[in-house]
Design an enzyme around this catalytic site. Structure first.
Site, PDB file in Angstrom:
ATOM      1  CG  ASP A 139      -1.000   0.414   7.329  1.00  0.00           C
ATOM      2  OD1 ASP A 139      -1.796   1.363   7.285  1.00  0.00           O
ATOM      3  OD2 ASP A 139       0.233   0.562   7.442  1.00  0.00           O
TER       4      ASP A 139
ATOM      5  CE  LYS B  43       0.817   1.724   4.239  1.00  0.00           C
ATOM      6  NZ  LYS B  43       1.275   3.102   4.538  1.00  0.00           N
TER       7      LYS B  43
END
Length: 312
Positions: A151, A24
């Site tokens: 996350d 990400k």
């Protein structure tokens, strides 16, 4: 309610399950002031990009883990590993034995602000759910993922999302464009807690503030705006702290700008640096120029958004 694709097959025993899971990046990372409980409120816009780890879950009599690729011989393979913790947590929640051999093949750089550990945890949740034939909804897996780290839910979902809270509250957002990035992995590592601590120290000295306005960025993503529209809206509240702790990052950021990147950005807590390119040709050319400079130990050309963890 959408169901995670967990299919049952008639077989003598469960076959290994292979999951691919992306890194990400944060197109926006706003960090609030330190709260009395020691945490920081976050406003972040996540994008999943085409740099992948692979998680293979195999049937076993007890749990074990091994790592190949990035971090082999460095990453722990016990309960300190977030993927192992994901398997143990899922087994506990589901009331099943944690009987799995995890094989993590890593390409996402370690401690680089790209959520490699969180990606492995997300991939492990999906792989073990499939291996153990658990009937879990997407929302249930995301809820478990949130207990592992801020996350992890996004790495499970992928594409583009708005993260709030500590980043663990994830809301998918509309995004119709494709963007081209060069990822420069600088030498060394930066501890995320240390960067948060430096954010606090700088704020105490009047440097930096919380940026939580993301509406213009979300509008550009929803409209499929090009790189020239996206670039000025990229932001990271942790960038000054990362550069303060690792002054050499300033040179890495400047190199991208001088080599023609539309925008440059510290990724997450660093020390990885992102360069936004206009298209695929520009991205490959930019990556080649940056490799010649020798300022980073790895250079990757990637695109985004891409899907989150998927069985492959």
């Amino acid at each position: 309610m959408t169901e995670v694709a967990i299919l049952r097959e008639d077989r003598d025993g469960p076959a290994p399950v292979r999951v691919r899971v992306p890194a990400k990046i944060n197109l926006h990372l706003g960090v609030g002031d330190r709260r009395p409980d020691g945490f920081h409120d976050l406003t972040t816009v996540y994008q999943a990009v085409s740099l992948y780890d692979e998680v293979i879950a195999e049937p076993a009599g007890h749990w074990s883990a091994e790592v190949t690729g990035e971090g082999a011989g460095v990453l722990p393979v016990d309960e300190r590993n977030l993927a192992v913790r994901a398997a143990l947590l899922l087994a506990n929640r589901a009331g099943v034995p944690a009987a799995v051999r995890l094989r993590l093949h890593k390409r996402i750089p370690l401690a680089g602000g790209l959520a490699g550990g969180s990606a492995d945890a997300a991939g492990t949740l999906l792989a073990c759910a499939r291996l153990w034939e658990l009937d879990l909804t997407r929302d249930e897996l995301v809820e478990i993922a949130a207990d592992l780290g801020s996350d992890v839910p996004f790495c499970l979902l992928g594409s583009v999302a708005l993260g709030t809270g500590h980043g663990e509250r994830v809301e998918p957002v509309d995004a119709v464009g494709q963007y081209h990035w060069v990822v420069a992995v600088a030498d060394g590592e930066l501890s995320t807690p240390a960067v948060y601590g430096e954010v606090d120290r700088l704020r105490d000295n009047g440097i930096g503030r919380y940026h939580d306005e993301v509406a213009p960025l979300l509008s550009v993503l929803a409209a499929g705006g090009d790189a020239d529209r996206l670039g000025p809206l990229l932001h990271n509240d942790m960038a000054e702290a990362a550069v303060s702790l690792r002054p050499g990052l300033a040179e890495v950021l400047a190199a991208g700008a001088s080599d023609g990147a539309v925008a440059t950005l510290v990724s997450g807590s660093g020390p990885t640096v992102l360069y936004l390119a206009r298209d695929e040709h520009h991205g490959h050319a930019l990556a080649a120029r940056l490799r010649l400079r020798g300022l980073a130990r790895q250079i990757h050309y990637v695109t985004g958004p891409v899907a989150g963890a998927v069985v492959c």
